[in-house]
Motif scaffolding. Structure first.
Motif, mmCIF file in Angstrom:
data_model
loop_
_atom_site.group_PDB
_atom_site.id
_atom_site.type_symbol
_atom_site.label_atom_id
_atom_site.label_comp_id
_atom_site.label_asym_id
_atom_site.label_seq_id
_atom_site.Cartn_x
_atom_site.Cartn_y
_atom_site.Cartn_z
ATOM 1 N N ALA A 139 0.877 -1.134 -0.015
ATOM 2 C CA ALA A 139 0.066 -0.023 -0.049
ATOM 3 C C ALA A 139 0.868 1.161 -0.100
ATOM 4 C CB ALA A 139 -0.925 -0.163 1.183
ATOM 5 N N ALA A 140 2.131 1.078 0.554
ATOM 6 C CA ALA A 140 3.121 2.495 0.418
ATOM 7 C C ALA A 140 3.376 2.876 -0.784
ATOM 8 C CB ALA A 140 4.222 2.034 1.318
ATOM 9 N N ASN A 141 3.320 1.799 -2.023
ATOM 10 C CA ASN A 141 3.459 2.311 -3.160
ATOM 11 C C ASN A 141 2.331 3.256 -3.858
ATOM 12 O OD1 ASN A 141 5.621 0.492 -3.155
ATOM 13 N ND2 ASN A 141 4.450 -0.997 -3.867
ATOM 14 N N ARG A 142 1.183 3.574 -3.229
ATOM 15 C CA ARG A 142 0.246 4.382 -3.688
ATOM 16 C C ARG A 142 0.801 5.861 -3.649
ATOM 17 N NH1 ARG A 142 -5.359 1.837 -1.370
ATOM 18 N NH2 ARG A 142 -4.701 -0.396 -1.246
ATOM 19 N N TRP A 143 1.891 6.226 -2.885
ATOM 20 C CA TRP A 143 2.225 7.536 -2.614
ATOM 21 C C TRP A 143 2.979 8.000 -3.776
ATOM 22 C CZ3 TRP A 143 0.447 10.439 1.251
ATOM 23 C CH2 TRP A 143 -0.411 9.969 2.377
ATOM 24 N N ALA A 144 3.489 9.256 -3.970
ATOM 25 C CA ALA A 144 3.835 9.908 -5.213
ATOM 26 C C ALA A 144 5.165 9.310 -5.613
ATOM 27 C CB ALA A 144 3.821 11.387 -4.760
ATOM 28 N N ASN A 145 5.999 8.860 -4.655
ATOM 29 C CA ASN A 145 7.348 8.365 -5.277
ATOM 30 C C ASN A 145 7.209 6.915 -5.311
ATOM 31 O OD1 ASN A 145 6.721 8.305 -2.316
ATOM 32 N ND2 ASN A 145 9.001 8.125 -1.962
ATOM 33 N N HIS A 146 6.049 6.091 -5.173
ATOM 34 C CA HIS A 146 5.918 4.767 -5.370
ATOM 35 C C HIS A 146 6.839 3.957 -4.588
ATOM 36 C CE1 HIS A 146 2.910 6.099 -8.268
ATOM 37 N NE2 HIS A 146 3.797 6.833 -8.968
ATOM 38 N N GLN A 147 7.298 4.183 -3.393
ATOM 39 C CA GLN A 147 8.314 3.566 -2.871
ATOM 40 C C GLN A 147 8.523 4.111 -1.584
ATOM 41 O OE1 GLN A 147 12.044 3.938 -4.889
ATOM 42 N NE2 GLN A 147 12.660 5.526 -3.597
ATOM 43 N N ILE A 148 9.308 3.511 -0.739
ATOM 44 C CA ILE A 148 9.836 4.217 0.645
ATOM 45 C C ILE A 148 11.153 4.537 0.634
ATOM 46 C CG2 ILE A 148 9.836 3.844 3.264
ATOM 47 C CD1 ILE A 148 7.728 1.820 2.855
ATOM 48 N N ASP A 149 11.714 5.579 0.446
ATOM 49 C CA ASP A 149 13.126 6.152 0.042
ATOM 50 C C ASP A 149 14.122 5.254 1.384
ATOM 51 O OD1 ASP A 149 12.055 7.471 -1.786
ATOM 52 O OD2 ASP A 149 12.445 9.374 -0.885
ATOM 53 N N ASP A 150 13.548 5.425 2.571
ATOM 54 C CA ASP A 150 14.341 4.788 3.529
ATOM 55 C C ASP A 150 13.548 3.863 4.511
ATOM 56 O OD1 ASP A 150 16.066 4.141 5.805
ATOM 57 O OD2 ASP A 150 16.883 5.872 5.592
ATOM 58 N N PHE A 151 13.658 2.771 4.408
ATOM 59 C CA PHE A 151 12.482 1.766 5.137
ATOM 60 C C PHE A 151 13.314 0.750 6.104
ATOM 61 C CE2 PHE A 151 10.147 -2.407 5.414
ATOM 62 C CZ PHE A 151 9.087 -1.974 6.028
ATOM 63 N N THR A 152 12.869 0.849 7.557
ATOM 64 C CA THR A 152 13.108 0.018 8.253
ATOM 65 C C THR A 152 11.917 -0.814 8.930
ATOM 66 O OG1 THR A 152 15.166 1.447 9.113
ATOM 67 C CG2 THR A 152 14.453 -0.292 10.562
ATOM 68 N N LEU A 153 12.372 -2.108 9.122
ATOM 69 C CA LEU A 153 11.228 -2.682 9.932
ATOM 70 C C LEU A 153 11.726 -3.623 10.904
ATOM 71 C CD1 LEU A 153 8.441 -4.495 10.106
ATOM 72 C CD2 LEU A 153 9.640 -6.158 8.100
ATOM 73 N N ASN A 154 11.385 -3.553 12.295
ATOM 74 C CA ASN A 154 11.843 -4.058 13.383
ATOM 75 C C ASN A 154 10.670 -4.884 13.885
ATOM 76 O OD1 ASN A 154 14.026 -2.481 13.609
ATOM 77 N ND2 ASN A 154 12.966 -0.747 14.176
ATOM 78 N N VAL A 155 11.065 -6.352 14.246
ATOM 79 C CA VAL A 155 10.125 -7.330 14.740
ATOM 80 C C VAL A 155 10.436 -8.071 16.029
ATOM 81 C CG1 VAL A 155 8.887 -9.477 13.948
ATOM 82 C CG2 VAL A 155 9.631 -8.029 12.125
ATOM 83 N N ASN A 156 9.815 -7.870 16.756
ATOM 84 C CA ASN A 156 9.988 -8.512 18.095
ATOM 85 C C ASN A 156 8.952 -9.275 18.685
ATOM 86 O OD1 ASN A 156 10.516 -8.974 20.837
ATOM 87 N ND2 ASN A 156 11.951 -7.346 21.267
ATOM 88 N N MET A 157 8.831 -10.604 18.566
ATOM 89 C CA MET A 157 7.878 -11.447 19.072
ATOM 90 C C MET A 157 7.995 -11.833 20.538
ATOM 91 S SD MET A 157 5.523 -11.787 16.235
ATOM 92 C CE MET A 157 5.647 -9.924 16.458
ATOM 93 N N GLY A 158 8.818 -11.442 21.173
ATOM 94 C CA GLY A 158 8.932 -11.777 22.458
ATOM 95 C C GLY A 158 10.159 -12.572 22.904
ATOM 96 N N ASP A 159 10.548 -12.801 23.922
ATOM 97 C CA ASP A 159 11.721 -13.711 24.404
ATOM 98 C C ASP A 159 11.364 -15.200 24.282
ATOM 99 O OD1 ASP A 159 12.892 -11.401 24.956
ATOM 100 O OD2 ASP A 159 12.841 -11.892 27.010
ATOM 101 N N ARG A 160 12.243 -15.946 24.006
ATOM 102 C CA ARG A 160 12.329 -17.520 23.765
ATOM 103 C C ARG A 160 11.043 -17.659 22.934
ATOM 104 N NH1 ARG A 160 13.109 -16.205 28.829
ATOM 105 N NH2 ARG A 160 11.017 -16.118 29.395
ATOM 106 N N GLU A 161 11.078 -17.005 21.558
ATOM 107 C CA GLU A 161 10.069 -17.358 20.517
ATOM 108 C C GLU A 161 10.749 -18.039 19.211
ATOM 109 O OE1 GLU A 161 6.800 -17.308 20.254
ATOM 110 O OE2 GLU A 161 6.431 -16.642 22.158
ATOM 111 N N SER A 162 10.120 -18.565 18.475
ATOM 112 C CA SER A 162 10.432 -18.914 17.158
ATOM 113 C C SER A 162 9.564 -18.647 16.226
ATOM 114 C CB SER A 162 10.884 -20.506 16.959
ATOM 115 O OG SER A 162 12.011 -20.883 17.817
ATOM 116 N N PHE A 163 9.902 -17.764 15.208
ATOM 117 C CA PHE A 163 8.863 -17.697 14.073
ATOM 118 C C PHE A 163 9.599 -17.570 12.573
ATOM 119 C CE2 PHE A 163 10.799 -13.978 16.082
ATOM 120 C CZ PHE A 163 11.252 -13.132 15.127
ATOM 121 N N VAL A 164 8.367 -17.640 11.644
ATOM 122 C CA VAL A 164 8.801 -17.672 10.160
ATOM 123 C C VAL A 164 8.595 -16.400 9.927
ATOM 124 C CG1 VAL A 164 8.192 -18.361 7.931
ATOM 125 C CG2 VAL A 164 9.033 -19.952 9.848
#
Length: 378
Positions: free
Chosen positions: A196-221
């Motif tokens: 959905a971010a591609n709907r803005w004028a530049n059709h991208q995110i110039d500088d993107f960071t994604l942080n994921v924390n599912m908690g301690d002692r967790e396994s996820f795909v």
């Protein structure tokens, strides 16, 4: 206007389940311009954190307006819930916001914005002539009662607000919490619409960071839909990565004793959506080499994560198997085992990360974990 919402294939195949198969609550979504815009996304930091059975989302945006100050109608699209979610007609007619989204906030340049929620059919033109095509309560109830994602998503909750963008850089922060979905295969799953971010004028995110924390002692795909390799992720904490058999063979499975993982990319034009899952099936794969007790231990290992030791009375386990089970909570905290058999077993797993500094301290264990250790000590 572009398609109102991008229907994920995995939502059709996995989460469009009947009541006894699972429950789908909603997906996260980028903020979108409801009307045309010249505004671009210079920077985004997307923080996703799991707390118990809820997902907390915090998004920091830097938008750039090249022209004079303007007020823009901005929206957030949320899919309706499916699976076990049911309500009476009277309760349904009282719904305004999405029933599984909580604490929704938006600020721009430090000022909190008011928002409204429209209920619209999922077509290409839910907004035209300056207004939303609101569903009647009768029509919405009719669509909700026959919810079947295999036939498409019938309607949307659209959170919308007027945002005044000054000339130049604008800081937008967006937060909300929603209930984690689940299925017969997944203890929990989380989906977020990046494209959905591609709907803005530049059709991208110039500088993107994604942080994921599912908690301690967790396994996820994390499904490799917008990246190609686990090497594009950085472990922020203590953990390791293996690969899952649940999705494509190159889907990274992160095993985090503590902390989370981070993805960063410049000129990010997402072509796939974010999908995070914790599969029940992973939890039966503790034996990587020794298959001698596969059937009995498979059931035991699955039940370990639901903390119901009374389910094990029907199993005939060896003394060593019981020792392994007793020591699982310690292994997940990185205990370094002196016993050769225990050390070889845990070092053979995909998730074990030794910590020479860890002592046998049960003070940070939950009541269920302490009961678990006591049960397998008998």
């Amino acid at each position: 206007m572009k398609k109102a919402f991008i229907l994920l294939l995995m939502l059709i195949s996995f989460i469009g389940a009947k009541a006894n198969d699972g429950v789908y609550y909603t997906s996260g979504n980028q903020l979108i311009p409801i009307t045309e815009t010249e505004i671009s996304v210079r920077k985004e930091i997307l923080d996703i954190t799991k707390r118990n059975d809820q997902i907390q989302v915090h998004v920091y945006y830097e938008f750039y307006n090249p022209g004079n100050e303007k007020t823009l109608l901005v929206g957030f699209e949320a899919l309706p819930p499916g699976g076990v979610w049911e309500t009476t007609e009277e309760e349904y007619r009282k719904l305004t916001n999405h029933p599984n989204i909580h604490d929704f906030t938006v600020t721009i340049n430090g000022g909190r914005l008011d928002y409204q929620v429209s209920h619209v059919e999922n077509d290409e033109n839910y907004f035209h002539n300056g207004k939303f095509d609101e569903l009647s309560k009768q029509r919405e109830l009719e669509l909700g009662r026959k919810m079947d994602y295999s036939e498409g998503i019938p309607y949307l909750f659209v959170y919308h607000f007027n945002a005044s963008f000054k000339k130049g850089l604008n800081i937008v922060e967006h937060t909300y919490t929603f209930d984690a979905s689940e299925s017969v295969m997944e203890e929990y799953c989380f989906n977020y619409v990046l494209t959905a971010a591609n709907r803005w004028a530049n059709h991208q995110i110039d500088d993107f960071t994604l942080n994921v924390n599912m908690g301690d002692r967790e396994s996820f795909v994390i499904r490799p839909t917008f990246f190609t390799s686990a090497n594009e992720w950085v472990i922020k904490g203590v953990g390791r990565v293996s690969y899952s058999n649940e999705w494509e063979s190159d889907a990274p499975m992160f095993h985090m004793r503590q902390g989370g993982v981070s993805f960063h990319k410049k000129n990010f034009h997402p072509e796939g959506e974010l999908s995070i899952s914790k599969f029940y099936a992973w939890l039966t794969m503790m034996y990587d080499e020794d298959k001698s007790s596969e059937n009995a231990m498979g059931s035991v290992k699955r039940q370990y994560y639901s903390w119901k030791p009374f389910h094990f009375e029907d199993f005939s386990l060896t003394k060593q198997e019981k020792r392994i089970l007793r020591n699982l909570p310690f292994a997940y905290r990185g205990h370094v085992f002196k016993d050769k058999g225990l050390r070889q077993f845990f070092e053979s797993t995909k998730w074990y990360v030794p910590d020479p500094e860890y002592k046998d301290d049960m003070s940070d264990m939950s009541q269920e974990e302490r009961e678990w250790v006591e049960f397998w000590s008998k």
